[in-house]
Design a protein around this motif. Structure first.
Motif, short mmCIF file in Angstrom:
data_model
loop_
_atom_site.label_atom_id
_atom_site.label_comp_id
_atom_site.label_asym_id
_atom_site.label_seq_id
_atom_site.Cartn_x
_atom_site.Cartn_y
_atom_site.Cartn_z
N LEU A 58 0.86 -1.17 0.00
CA LEU A 58 0.00 0.00 0.00
C LEU A 58 0.90 1.23 0.00
N PRO A 59 1.00 1.94 -1.13
CA PRO A 59 1.91 3.09 -1.18
C PRO A 59 1.38 4.25 -0.33
N VAL A 60 2.20 4.71 0.62
CA VAL A 60 1.80 5.79 1.52
C VAL A 60 2.61 7.05 1.24
N ALA A 61 3.89 6.90 0.90
CA ALA A 61 4.75 8.06 0.69
C ALA A 61 5.89 7.67 -0.26
N ALA A 101 12.03 5.43 -4.72
CA ALA A 101 11.33 4.34 -4.05
C ALA A 101 10.06 4.87 -3.40
N LEU A 102 9.19 3.92 -3.06
CA LEU A 102 7.97 4.22 -2.31
C LEU A 102 8.04 3.50 -0.96
N LEU A 103 7.25 4.00 -0.01
CA LEU A 103 7.15 3.37 1.30
C LEU A 103 5.72 2.91 1.53
N ASN A 104 5.57 1.69 2.09
CA ASN A 104 4.23 1.26 2.50
C ASN A 104 3.97 1.73 3.92
N ASN A 105 2.82 1.37 4.47
CA ASN A 105 2.44 1.89 5.78
C ASN A 105 3.30 1.34 6.91
#
Length: 288
Positions: free
Chosen positions: A151-154, A160-164
């Motif tokens: 789940l992409p949050v930021a 890169a992307l960060l999940n929750n």
């Protein structure tokens, strides 16, 4: 009368003495001991059961071996039967099903019993959007694959992307997620930065603010930028208390002039400084 009484007493004394004196020269007769009959030894129930077990165990092992051999002969054709159906489950929004099929294709020639489930699972987890994967056999010729997406949050930096949970992943077409908040910090601090971002977002949202950027620098200082473009310098310690201080003053004094605020410096022990975007009638800087 008196004489007769005395004679009676003497006889009584002799009689008592005779009774108390040991019988000299008497022969003691010992009663015969009871006759002992020879015992008949009969086998106990436990001994009989033990002997029965010793006789039955080899027979049971032979029967079991024959049963397993017959079962193996019957199952051998099924064990070599190829997989005919693979069911992919999960709420998939970003995972490309064609990519999933390409990861599964090398395993399609395997049978249900010979397929390497761990290798298949590792190939699926290597896909950019897959957070977790489970592979299950379904007799006689089916596989069930359950996938969970990130789940992409930021965004984390530019690549890169960060999940929750603060876990980074690198999907294709990352440029399409530029609307997500931008987080930065040392590589080892991804989880910490994500947790702090979520905490700040919960504090700011009721006041109409949202986090656009959050950065943790090497020396431990935090820098935050809101969606309105307000830079907030939080420093190193007590960042939650400092943010609550800003929100209190913002509600009382600054809420109607947010568009004029360029920077808020909260690196003071009991106050803050405000830098304005353009000259204003109010002097720069305010205290609680």
């Amino acid at each position: 009368m008196l004489l007769g009484l005395m004679i009676r007493d003497q006889r009584a004394g002799r009689t008592a003495g005779r009774r108390n004196a040991p019988n000299r020269g008497a022969v003691r007769v010992t009663p015969p001991a009871p006759r002992s009959w020879p015992r008949l030894s009969m086998p106990s129930v436990n001994d009989a059961a033990r002997r029965m077990q010793q006789l039955l165990w080899p027979l049971l092992l032979v029967v079991l071996g024959m049963g397993l051999y017959e079962l193996a002969n019957r199952l051998q054709p099924l064990a070599q039967r190829p997989i005919s159906l693979i069911n992919v489950e999960g709420d998939l929004q970003y995972i490309d099903r064609e990519s999933v099929h390409q990861s599964i294709e090398p395993y399609l020639e395997e049978s249900l019993l010979t397929i390497d489930l761990e290798a298949l699972r590792a190939d699926l987890i290597a896909m950019p959007w897959v957070a977790s994967a489970a592979v299950t056999r379904v007799w006689p010729d089916q596989l069930v694959i359950t996938l969970d997406e990130h789940l992409p949050v930021a965004r984390w930096g530019d690549s890169a992307l960060l999940n929750n949970a603060g876990r980074a992943f690198v999907p294709e077409h990352i440029d399409s997620f530029e609307g997500l908040p931008l987080l930065n910090g040392p590589e080892r601090t991804k989880r910490r930065v994500m947790q702090t971002y979520q905490q700040f977002n919960r504090l700011l949202r009721p006041y109409g603010h949202r986090v656009a950027q959050l950065e943790l620098r090497d020396r431990g200082s935090w820098f935050l930028t809101t969606r309105e473009g307000i830079e907030i310098l939080l420093g190193q310690g007590d960042v939650v208390e400092k943010m609550q201080r800003f929100l209190t003053i913002d509600k009382l004094m600054l809420s109607d002039r947010r568009e004029l605020i360029a920077r808020v410096d909260l690196r003071y022990s009991n106050g803050m400084a405000v830098a304005w975007r353009e000259p204003a009638t109010i002097q720069s800087g305010s205290n609680e």
